[in-house]
Design a protein around this motif. Sequence first.
Motif, short mmCIF file in Angstrom:
data_model
loop_
_atom_site.label_atom_id
_atom_site.label_comp_id
_atom_site.label_asym_id
_atom_site.label_seq_id
_atom_site.Cartn_x
_atom_site.Cartn_y
_atom_site.Cartn_z
N LEU A 99 0.82 -1.21 0.00
CA LEU A 99 0.00 0.00 0.00
C LEU A 99 0.85 1.27 0.00
CD1 LEU A 99 -2.82 -1.27 2.36
CD2 LEU A 99 -3.01 -0.78 -0.08
N LEU A 221 -11.25 7.25 12.37
CA LEU A 221 -11.38 6.31 11.23
C LEU A 221 -12.79 5.74 11.14
CD1 LEU A 221 -7.95 4.43 11.36
CD2 LEU A 221 -8.64 6.26 9.81
N GLY A 222 -13.76 6.52 11.62
CA GLY A 222 -15.15 6.11 11.46
C GLY A 222 -15.71 5.41 12.67
N ARG A 224 -16.94 2.40 13.12
CA ARG A 224 -16.71 0.98 13.37
C ARG A 224 -15.36 0.79 14.05
NH1 ARG A 224 -19.06 2.07 9.02
NH2 ARG A 224 -17.11 2.32 7.90
N ILE A 225 -15.30 -0.15 14.97
CA ILE A 225 -14.06 -0.39 15.71
C ILE A 225 -13.16 -1.27 14.86
CG2 ILE A 225 -13.08 -1.41 17.80
CD1 ILE A 225 -16.12 -0.89 18.89
N LEU A 226 -12.01 -0.74 14.45
CA LEU A 226 -11.10 -1.51 13.59
C LEU A 226 -10.12 -2.29 14.44
CD1 LEU A 226 -10.32 1.18 10.85
CD2 LEU A 226 -12.12 -0.56 10.86
N THR A 230 -6.14 -4.11 11.12
CA THR A 230 -6.93 -3.51 10.03
C THR A 230 -6.68 -2.01 9.94
OG1 THR A 230 -8.64 -5.11 10.64
CG2 THR A 230 -9.23 -3.45 9.02
N SER A 237 -4.54 3.00 3.09
CA SER A 237 -5.36 3.05 1.87
C SER A 237 -6.02 4.40 1.72
CB SER A 237 -6.45 1.97 1.90
OG SER A 237 -5.90 0.69 2.01
N THR A 241 -5.44 6.94 -1.24
CA THR A 241 -6.59 7.33 -2.06
C THR A 241 -6.70 8.85 -2.17
OG1 THR A 241 -7.81 5.35 -1.40
CG2 THR A 241 -9.12 7.19 -2.23
N LEU A 246 -3.62 5.68 -5.24
CA LEU A 246 -4.24 4.35 -5.33
C LEU A 246 -5.17 4.37 -6.54
CD1 LEU A 246 -4.08 1.78 -3.39
CD2 LEU A 246 -6.35 2.41 -2.65
N PRO B 73 -22.50 2.33 7.17
CA PRO B 73 -22.09 3.32 6.17
C PRO B 73 -23.27 3.76 5.31
CG PRO B 73 -21.30 1.12 5.58
CD PRO B 73 -21.91 1.01 6.94
N ARG B 94 -13.43 -11.04 7.69
CA ARG B 94 -13.28 -10.40 9.02
C ARG B 94 -13.00 -8.91 8.87
NH1 ARG B 94 -9.67 -13.98 10.94
NH2 ARG B 94 -11.25 -15.35 11.81
N HIS B 95 -11.98 -8.59 8.07
CA HIS B 95 -11.59 -7.19 7.93
C HIS B 95 -12.60 -6.43 7.07
CE1 HIS B 95 -8.12 -8.43 10.02
NE2 HIS B 95 -7.52 -9.00 9.01
N GLU B 98 -15.42 -5.14 9.19
CA GLU B 98 -14.99 -3.94 9.92
C GLU B 98 -15.00 -2.70 9.03
OE1 GLU B 98 -11.15 -4.47 12.00
OE2 GLU B 98 -11.43 -6.56 11.44
N LEU B 99 -14.66 -2.91 7.76
CA LEU B 99 -14.57 -1.79 6.83
C LEU B 99 -15.91 -1.46 6.19
CD1 LEU B 99 -11.09 -2.66 5.31
CD2 LEU B 99 -11.63 -0.73 6.80
N GLY B 100 -16.99 -2.09 6.67
CA GLY B 100 -18.32 -1.65 6.27
C GLY B 100 -18.96 -2.44 5.14
N CYS B 137 -17.07 -5.18 15.93
CA CYS B 137 -16.75 -3.85 15.42
C CYS B 137 -17.95 -2.90 15.51
CB CYS B 137 -16.24 -3.92 13.98
SG CYS B 137 -17.49 -4.23 12.75
N LEU B 233 -9.48 -5.09 0.73
CA LEU B 233 -9.44 -4.17 1.85
C LEU B 233 -9.05 -2.78 1.40
CD1 LEU B 233 -7.81 -6.58 4.45
CD2 LEU B 233 -10.19 -6.38 3.72
N ALA B 234 -8.15 -2.70 0.41
CA ALA B 234 -7.74 -1.39 -0.12
C ALA B 234 -8.91 -0.71 -0.82
CB ALA B 234 -6.58 -1.57 -1.09
N SER B 237 -11.59 0.30 1.74
CA SER B 237 -11.14 1.50 2.47
C SER B 237 -11.28 2.74 1.59
CB SER B 237 -9.69 1.36 2.91
OG SER B 237 -9.51 0.26 3.76
N ALA B 238 -10.91 2.59 0.33
CA ALA B 238 -10.97 3.72 -0.60
C ALA B 238 -12.41 4.18 -0.81
CB ALA B 238 -10.31 3.35 -1.92
N MET B 240 -14.97 3.70 1.20
CA MET B 240 -15.48 4.29 2.44
C MET B 240 -14.88 5.67 2.70
SD MET B 240 -17.78 2.28 3.49
CE MET B 240 -18.34 0.62 3.01
N ASN B 245 -17.29 7.63 4.85
CA ASN B 245 -17.64 6.61 5.84
C ASN B 245 -16.45 6.04 6.59
OD1 ASN B 245 -20.61 6.23 5.55
ND2 ASN B 245 -20.03 5.91 3.41
N LEU B 246 -15.31 6.71 6.48
CA LEU B 246 -14.14 6.27 7.27
C LEU B 246 -13.59 7.51 7.98
CD1 LEU B 246 -12.64 3.43 7.45
CD2 LEU B 246 -10.87 4.47 6.08
#
Lengths: 247, 247
Positions: A99, A221-222, A224-226, A230, A237, A241, A246, B73, B94-95, B98-100, B137, B233-234, B237-238, B240, B245-246
């Motif tokens: 990344l 970071l929002g 949600r609990i990361l 993560t 990312s 972005t 990215l 989100p 899992r991740h 967390e990332l929505g 999360c 995940l990238a 994240s991008a 969100m 939303n992040l």
Amino acid sequence: MPHRYFTTEISNGTATLRGADAHHLSRVMRGKLGDTVILCDGNAVEYTATITGFGPETVEFSVEPGYPSAAEPSVEVTLFVGYPKQDKLEQVIRHGVELGCTHFVPFFSRYCVAAPKKEEQKNERYNRIAFEAAKQCGRGVLPDVALPLPNFGALCRSLEGYDLVLFCYELGGAPLRQLLADAKPADGQRLKIALITGAEGGFAAEEAEMAANAGVKTVGLGPRILRCETAPLAVLSAVMTLTGNLE
Amino acid sequence: MPHRYFTTEISNGTATLRGADAHHLSRVMRGKLGDTVILCDGNAVEYTATITGFGPETVEFSVEPGYPSAAEPSVEVTLFVGYPKQDKLEQVIRHGVELGCTHFVPFFSRYCVAAPKKEEQKNERYNRIAFEAAKQCGRGVLPDVALPLPNFGALCRSLEGYDLVLFCYELGGAPLRQLLADAKPADGQRLKIALITGAEGGFAAEEAEMAANAGVKTVGLGPRILRCETAPLAVLSAVMTLTGNLE
């Protein structure tokens, strides 16, 4: 796509590859005279190189003029990462290199579950993981992993020389895009960003206060609990972005 | 922060928790009459709930009026994820939760190394992982994992009903921010986005062509080659980050 190797031995239109990479190219890939590969000097300059000879443990090349590596982001990111349990630090390094992260600095802090143990040996392994990831994903520099800092105070004393230091805090903070929009690099330099993310236990209130006193910007970071493995990838990312690295 | 549990048994100002969660609250957390927890109906509505009684395998509550879950989100994301080797799909789920991400649809494709094996059993496990991640999360809905699609053609026939379908292709495409800026949700609805990322082997040229014929937008994720477990995940994240939303 031709294979890529890192070597610092590039000068006057010739180059040499040694060791495991020379073995890989000559024995595993069965490279032949006249074959072309990409050589990278680890300093974000790449060369198209043609094999001109094989030594017992070397490969020799003629190289064309170098060009800037396209894979290096326009920002130089250092990730201060709270030392996590198990093999999570390896995951963070591996994926962080992909990344675009350039420097990794693990640290111990008040609520860390992991404790220091054979860190010099582990550091060799972490740097090897960073090296392998850099080769695989096509980085133009070799990201490095520092020995872990013993506590959060040591981290706060290591924050000189960055244009922006972002402290990812579970209790939230300013939006990343606002903080990034306000940041300016020194003249003619890449923007130097430090990111700080915590280990499993998060940060103690007094650590958040120490960070604030050290002049960091607290970023959210929002809602949600990361997880601790993560959060670094999410914020990396997000930074890449928002800075156009990215896409 | 009070503990959070999912239950669908909420009505007329009362609620019931059963099974493992009831056991956790009464035995592990040693909840007492009058203690407060957060209950979530799995449909993005949360309730502050006060324990009013314990049955042999239940906990009873009185609940205050519900409020929308803050953790959901503003976009509804479905991740079509090329079936990876080893336990990487578990990591992505899992991740990703967390990332929505809300829906996961694994698929097999031409260059997949993994092959279908006991998928019904594995699917139960994947959904359990999504459920546990959602609890941990703080999600307001329960993300789901579909049974894997047998090939890329089946995927292309599953792309109805999205406002935007993004195909993450290693050979690059348009920048994500441009594609997102152009997307509009149906009136009064959340933007529905489908993301497609590949397995270790990437996509065959004819799969990229099938995707283009199915009307997807090809998106590039930058000049570094992302592993198949990093790319989802990238891009999550991008997405969100760019939709706010992040933060």
